[in-house]
Every structure is written in C-alpha cells, then in structure tokens.
Design a protein around this motif. Structure first.
Motif, PDB file in Angstrom:
ATOM      1  N   GLU A   1      34.075 -21.626   9.653  1.00 38.97           N
ATOM      2  CA  GLU A   1      33.244 -21.768   8.460  1.00 38.97           C
ATOM      3  C   GLU A   1      31.913 -21.049   8.641  1.00 38.97           C
ATOM      4  O   GLU A   1      31.379 -20.467   7.684  1.00 38.97           O
TER       5      GLU A   1
ATOM      6  N   ASN B   1      45.175 -18.044   8.793  1.00 39.58           N
ATOM      7  CA  ASN B   1      45.326 -18.520   7.412  1.00 39.58           C
ATOM      8  C   ASN B   1      44.294 -19.590   7.075  1.00 39.58           C
ATOM      9  O   ASN B   1      43.786 -19.640   5.946  1.00 39.58           O
ATOM     10  N   ARG B   2      43.964 -20.433   8.047  1.00 41.93           N
ATOM     11  CA  ARG B   2      42.903 -21.420   7.828  1.00 41.93           C
ATOM     12  C   ARG B   2      41.566 -20.730   7.616  1.00 41.93           C
ATOM     13  O   ARG B   2      40.782 -21.102   6.725  1.00 41.93           O
TER      14      ARG B   2
ATOM     15  N   ARG C   1      39.967 -11.140   4.843  1.00 39.24           N
ATOM     16  CA  ARG C   1      41.237 -10.772   5.458  1.00 39.24           C
ATOM     17  C   ARG C   1      41.076  -9.645   6.467  1.00 39.24           C
ATOM     18  O   ARG C   1      41.682  -9.670   7.548  1.00 39.24           O
TER      19      ARG C   1
ATOM     20  N   LEU D   1      41.082 -17.711   6.547  1.00 41.49           N
ATOM     21  CA  LEU D   1      41.157 -17.050   5.247  1.00 41.49           C
ATOM     22  C   LEU D   1      40.855 -18.049   4.132  1.00 41.49           C
ATOM     23  O   LEU D   1      40.110 -17.752   3.184  1.00 41.49           O
ATOM     24  N   ALA D   2      41.375 -19.248   4.275  1.00 47.62           N
ATOM     25  CA  ALA D   2      41.190 -20.271   3.237  1.00 47.62           C
ATOM     26  C   ALA D   2      39.735 -20.732   3.126  1.00 47.62           C
ATOM     27  O   ALA D   2      39.301 -21.127   2.040  1.00 47.62           O
ATOM     28  N   VAL D   3      38.989 -20.683   4.246  1.00 54.17           N
ATOM     29  CA  VAL D   3      37.588 -21.113   4.171  1.00 54.17           C
ATOM     30  C   VAL D   3      36.645 -19.966   3.847  1.00 54.17           C
ATOM     31  O   VAL D   3      35.433 -20.177   3.760  1.00 54.17           O
ATOM     32  N   GLY D   4      37.189 -18.734   3.710  1.00 56.19           N
ATOM     33  CA  GLY D   4      36.366 -17.657   3.202  1.00 56.19           C
ATOM     34  C   GLY D   4      36.119 -16.481   4.115  1.00 56.19           C
ATOM     35  O   GLY D   4      35.381 -15.561   3.747  1.00 56.19           O
TER      36      GLY D   4
END
Length: 286
Positions: free
Chosen positions: A126, A170-171, A179, A173-176
């Motif tokens: 994060e 992937n985690r 890529r 990527l999900a928090v921002g």
C-alpha cells in the motif's frame, strides 16, 4: 515496458541492481558499507560501473543483530535522500519489510520497494501504491522475517513460487500499484534448500511465462556455495553461471554484489540471444 518509479525501461533491457548494505553484519561484505560515507562511495562506484539500480538495505536478511524500526529508519531514510540528490537519474530501491520504512524512504526519493519477506507486512504494498513506487513480490513460503530456513519442503517448489508471487502481484495491483511497476522474485535460498534453488534456476522460464517481470538475487548465495563447496568470497564464477541461465530464461533484474562482471555476463547473453549487437564486429570482414 518496466516502470520503476520515475524511470522506464524497454522490455529487452537486462538491469543490474547493485547491493548497498547499511548493516554491520552482512554475510558478504561484513559491514564494509555500514558507515554512510562508505555506502555513498559504494553507490558512486556501482553507478560508474553501469548499475541502473541500487538496492539499499538497513537490516541483514538472515538472523543477526537486532535492528528495530527506529534504527532501520536511521540507516536508510537520510541516506536515500543523499543518493537521490547526487544521482537524480538512478533507480533507488530499498530492501525492507516494514511499511513505515516504505513510506519514509519513498518520501525521501526511493523508486522501488523490495519486499524481501513476501508481504509479511501487507501495508508495504500500500505504501508503494500511495507513492507510485514499484514493488517486488518475493516468495518466502510464509517465513517470518529473518527466520533461517529449516527443512523446507514442497510438492513443487517452482509451482509454489509462481502461485505465491503471482498472488502477491495481484494483491498489489488491487491496492493500486501499477501493472508495469510490479516484479516477482523466486527468492533463492529464502526458505529453500540448495536443491530447491537449483530447481528454481533450472525452471525459471516457467516464472517468466507468467508475464510478470522476474527479479533474481543469486549473488554469492549459499546454493552457489553448496553446489561448488566454496565460501562466500569465492562464489563469483558460480554466480555468473547461474546469472547466465537466469538471463537466458528471461529474468529482467539481477541483484548483485559484482557489477562489472554481471554487466558483461548479461551483455554477452543478450548478444547471443540476438537482443544486443556486438560492441565491435569487424572479425573476418576486413
């Protein structure tokens, strides 16, 4: 394209990440760059030698001297600021597992958070996202930071490394985290026997096939020493052999102690592969 903070690299670039330890108990340099001025001299040296990235660490990876949060901050934050001021075009990485350190070093100018302990502190990714930094997803099989490996077992070590690092990516990527700013690292020696690290090297193309750029940290590791029965100071040739295999299989970033030798090895692999023209190709053409 690989984006490391404010720096972009084409997909065919093989990048050298030079190790700069702000520790007193490193297994390899034995504290040679613990002092800040010595560490800055090391940065100057590796930049001159062609390293695109420096990886600054304030805590030894394995068991050793206790380094609490305040001490890690003291060893890294001000030093990152000095390096950023002197080398505005250099990629600065910090090897840490603590999100507090991640935030502070990014504010000081770091481009990349090298999470050596595989998401142990989930807030570290994060921090990377908040500061638009790159992030390394490392396979440690859930080991506690600085824990020595003990009788690690896997049904398939490569499959485990792929599954865990891709899940971390992937985690992130999900928090921002972007890529193009994520890398995966199989983590040779971390919670692995020598047999495991050799297999990961032999099958590294399977990690590359995931599509995530792969970082490897092979330099003078125990798996090299055990394969050849050599101490840490005599593992360069074995390290370069493993580097050649990793580069041929498609690894992108190489975390190393020996910059000149690694750069030549990577350039030779790139030339054999056809990605880099020879520096001088006049033989039999005159």
């Amino acid at each position: 394209m690989l984006r490391l903070g404010r720096h972009d690299f084409a997909d065919d670039r093989l990048l050298v990440m030079a190790i700069v330890n702000r520790t007193r108990d490193s297994f390899y340099d034995k504290g040679a760059t613990y002092a800040e001025d010595a560490a800055l001299d090391r940065v100057r040296q590796v930049v001159e030698q062609g390293a695109e990235i420096v990886d600054i660490g304030g805590v030894k990876a394995g068991p050793g001297e206790v380094v609490d949060l305040d001490e890690e901050l003291r060893r890294t934050v001000g030093f990152v600021a000095r390096v950023r001021e002197e080398f505005p075009g250099l990629v600065i990485s910090v090897d840490t597992w603590r999100h507090e350190v991640g935030h502070a070093v990014c504010e000081a100018g770091a481009d990349l958070l090298n999470d050596a302990w595989g998401g142990h502190d989930p807030q570290l990714m994060e921090a990377a996202a908040q500061h638009h930094a790159a992030y390394v997803c490392t396979h440690t099989n859930g080991a506690t930071p600085r824990q020595a490996p003990h009788r690690a077992t896997y049904a398939d070590v490569v499959r485990a490394a792929i599954d865990d690092t891709v899940a971390l990516a992937n985690r992130a990527l999900a928090v921002g985290v972007a890529r193009e700013s994520l890398l995966i690292d199989p983590a040779h020696d971390f919670e692995k026997t020598t047999w495991h690290s050799l297999e990961v090297t032999r099958r590294l193309d399977e990690m590359v096939a995931t599509g995530w750029p792969v970082l490897v940290s092979l330099s003078n590791k125990d798996f090299v020493g055990e394969a050849l029965d050599l101490p840490a100071g005599e593992r360069l040739v074995g390290t370069l052999a493993a580097t050649s295999i990793a580069a041929w299989h498609g690894a992108r970033v190489f975390r190393v102690h020996n910059v000149v030798e690694t750069r030549q090895t990577l350039d030779m692999v790139a030339s054999i592969r056809g990605d880099r023209p020879p520096a001088n190709a006049t033989r039999a053409l005159a």
